[in-house]
Design an enzyme around this catalytic site. Structure first.
Site, PDB file in Angstrom:
ATOM      1  N   HIS A  85       2.842   5.460  10.805  1.00 43.47           N
ATOM      2  CA  HIS A  85       1.773   5.202   9.827  1.00 43.47           C
ATOM      3  C   HIS A  85       1.806   3.772   9.323  1.00 43.47           C
ATOM      4  O   HIS A  85       2.865   3.154   9.194  1.00 43.47           O
ATOM      5  CB  HIS A  85       1.816   6.203   8.672  1.00 43.47           C
ATOM      6  N   ASP A  87       0.333   2.636   6.333  1.00 43.27           N
ATOM      7  CA  ASP A  87       0.362   2.413   4.891  1.00 43.27           C
ATOM      8  C   ASP A  87       1.780   2.447   4.342  1.00 43.27           C
ATOM      9  O   ASP A  87       2.700   2.987   4.973  1.00 43.27           O
ATOM     10  CB  ASP A  87      -0.500   3.446   4.167  1.00 43.27           C
ATOM     11  N   ASP A 148       9.294   1.822   5.981  1.00 42.45           N
ATOM     12  CA  ASP A 148       8.572   3.092   6.029  1.00 42.45           C
ATOM     13  C   ASP A 148       7.081   2.786   5.943  1.00 42.45           C
ATOM     14  O   ASP A 148       6.546   2.627   4.853  1.00 42.45           O
ATOM     15  CB  ASP A 148       9.026   3.970   4.863  1.00 42.45           C
ATOM     16  N   GLU A 182      -0.737   8.047   5.210  1.00 40.92           N
ATOM     17  CA  GLU A 182       0.280   9.098   5.311  1.00 40.92           C
ATOM     18  C   GLU A 182       1.008   9.287   3.994  1.00 40.92           C
ATOM     19  O   GLU A 182       1.342  10.411   3.608  1.00 40.92           O
ATOM     20  CB  GLU A 182       1.278   8.744   6.422  1.00 40.92           C
ATOM     21  N   GLU A 183       1.252   8.197   3.290  1.00 42.62           N
ATOM     22  CA  GLU A 183       2.055   8.260   2.064  1.00 42.62           C
ATOM     23  C   GLU A 183       1.364   9.025   0.937  1.00 42.62           C
ATOM     24  O   GLU A 183       2.018   9.450  -0.009  1.00 42.62           O
ATOM     25  CB  GLU A 183       2.406   6.851   1.584  1.00 42.62           C
ATOM     26  N   ASP A 205       9.175   8.181  12.076  1.00 42.16           N
ATOM     27  CA  ASP A 205       8.980   8.015  10.632  1.00 42.16           C
ATOM     28  C   ASP A 205      10.177   8.541   9.842  1.00 42.16           C
ATOM     29  O   ASP A 205      10.054   8.916   8.687  1.00 42.16           O
ATOM     30  CB  ASP A 205       7.701   8.751  10.208  1.00 42.16           C
ATOM     31  N   HIS A 387      10.699   3.771  -0.311  1.00 39.99           N
ATOM     32  CA  HIS A 387       9.829   3.856  -1.494  1.00 39.99           C
ATOM     33  C   HIS A 387      10.377   3.117  -2.708  1.00 39.99           C
ATOM     34  O   HIS A 387       9.953   3.392  -3.829  1.00 39.99           O
ATOM     35  CB  HIS A 387       9.560   5.329  -1.888  1.00 39.99           C
TER      36      HIS A 387
END
Length: 414
Positions: A85, A87, A148, A182-183, A205, A387
């Site tokens: 992904h 994003d 990520d 995705e997030e 991922d 994150h």
């Protein structure tokens, strides 16, 4: 040809943070900037069928080097997909990322930002001691890094270039997909499985090098709206109904230790993710998680029962509870295709990495895609501490994961 490190450092320079309040797809236009960059790179390296959908999905194909891959051919090599992904999480800004390489890491605390006294401590992250001697790509402590999942994108793109510049290597058709949003749980919303073209796939991922995952949480969101009654506190006796206090009471009814800070492995939880409001009205946002489907359903019932109890106590309509399923455990869709796990484990061992099969304490695009007819377990990227400001990835993990992807594709073709 770019090195895997050069490619990664380029991708993390793009701000691609998604926005859960955005109603478009992708939720932020800046994701399309990276999508266009990836499209151009794929075209330049010679990939086939390169396209970006109206919703920002980047698809491409690495043509097979084998004769038996034609559609409908008896015993043909299955079409393999790799997905990552674009994003990054809205939990922390992904703008103006300033990565730094800690060369030959000494196993001690890492000062990310001397001015702001932001330090990544071995006491907080004991696994750092196992990475002594590695070159670690870290942040400056003011942003996330974006490994990520720009690490996954990097590894897939480097794999693609490897196959396209080595046509002598036998492999079947390989489909590449890069998704937006995705997030914020929307990565599979507009994913066209038929257009993607793969029979089987892996999301790239995951976390630490060697991790391999085919179990994830069953997931739901819970929204609680509390309708109170605001009265001047000087004359509030037996009249005021404080929505904030009722919200605190609602939280107190949930099992105290079924909370993310007390759970691990296969243990589920209720997570209060947001609370706002005042005496007249308050809102609470939860996520509800469990690997076990029966326990997941029981958690949702308990959540609704807590609201019903408070309505009996304070009056019908005081607490309005909405529960919406987000995704389910992909395990039941992967178990009929366990050769995907076997192949990945064999590929990792062939690359000198011992596989670590663990449950995902979260979800991936692959969970939903598996229920959309595309079996899709999850592979490591090599990153840590996603994150947040302590996110990092060993440079060697980017290279090693790329090797694993190459080896998986070769084994699918055997």
């Amino acid at each position: 040809m770019k090195t895997v490190l050069e490619r990664f450092l380029n991708y993390v320079s793009y701000d691609t943070e998604s926005d859960e309040t955005g109603e478009s797809c992708p939720s932020t236009a800046k994701q399309l900037v990276l999508a266009e960059q990836l499209r151009q790179e794929l075209i330049e390296m010679g990939a086939a069928d390169v396209r970006v959908s109206e919703f920002g999905y980047v698809f491409a194909r690495i043509p097979s080097t084998m004769a038996d891959s034609a559609a409908g051919a008896a015993g043909r090599t299955p079409v393999l997909g790799f997905i990552a992904h674009m994003d990054t999480s809205p939990a922390l800004t992904g703008a103006n990322v300033k990565p730094r390489i800690v060369h030959d890491y000494d196993g001690e605390d890492i000062v990310l930002n001397e001015e702001k006294q932001i330090v990544m401590k071995v006491a907080d992250f004991p696994f750092l001691a196992d990475l002594r001697g590695e070159d670690l790509i870290v942040t400056d402590g003011t942003t996330l890094l974006g490994a990520d999942d720009k690490a996954g994108i990097t590894e897939i793109m480097t794999m693609a270039e490897h196959f396209l510049t080595h046509p002598e290597i036998k492999h079947g058709d390989i489909c590449i997909g890069f998704t937006p949003d995705e997030e914020i749980g929307r990565g599979a919303d507009r994913f066209d499985v038929a257009d993607f073209g793969a029979d089987i796939a892996y999301t790239v991922d995951g976390g630490a090098l060697g991790e391999l995952e085919y179990e994830n949480f069953n997931a739901a969101s819970g929204k609680v709206t509390i309708h109170g009654a605001s009265i001047h506190p000087g004359s509030a006796k037996l009249k005021m109904k404080n929505a904030l206090l009722i919200g605190m009471e609602f939280q107190s009814l949930l099992p105290a230790f079924e909370n993310p800070m007390y759970t691990e492995g296969y243990e589920g939880f209720y997570h209060l993710d947001g609370m706002s409001g005042g005496v007249e009205e308050a809102k609470m946002e939860y996520i509800i998680r469990d690997h076990d489907r029966a326990k997941f359903e029981e958690k949702k019932r308990f959540f609704a029962d807590a609201a019903a109890f408070l309505n009996r106590k304070y009056g019908e309509g005081t607490v309005v509870c909405e529960i919406r399923d987000s995704y389910y455990n992909m395990k039941e869709k992967i178990e009929p295709c366990m050769y995907l796990i076997d192949n990945a484990e064999e590929a990792m061992r062939a690359c000198g990495i011992e596989p670590i099969v663990v449950p995902i304490r979260g979800g991936t695009d692959g969970a939903r895609l598996s229920y959309m007819g595309l079996p899709c377990p999850n592979l490591c990227t090599g990153g840590y501490n996603y994150h947040g400001k302590y996110e990092f990835i060993p440079a060697g993990a980017l290279e090693k994961t790329t090797e694993i992807l190459v080896e998986i594709a070769k084994r699918i073709a055997e």
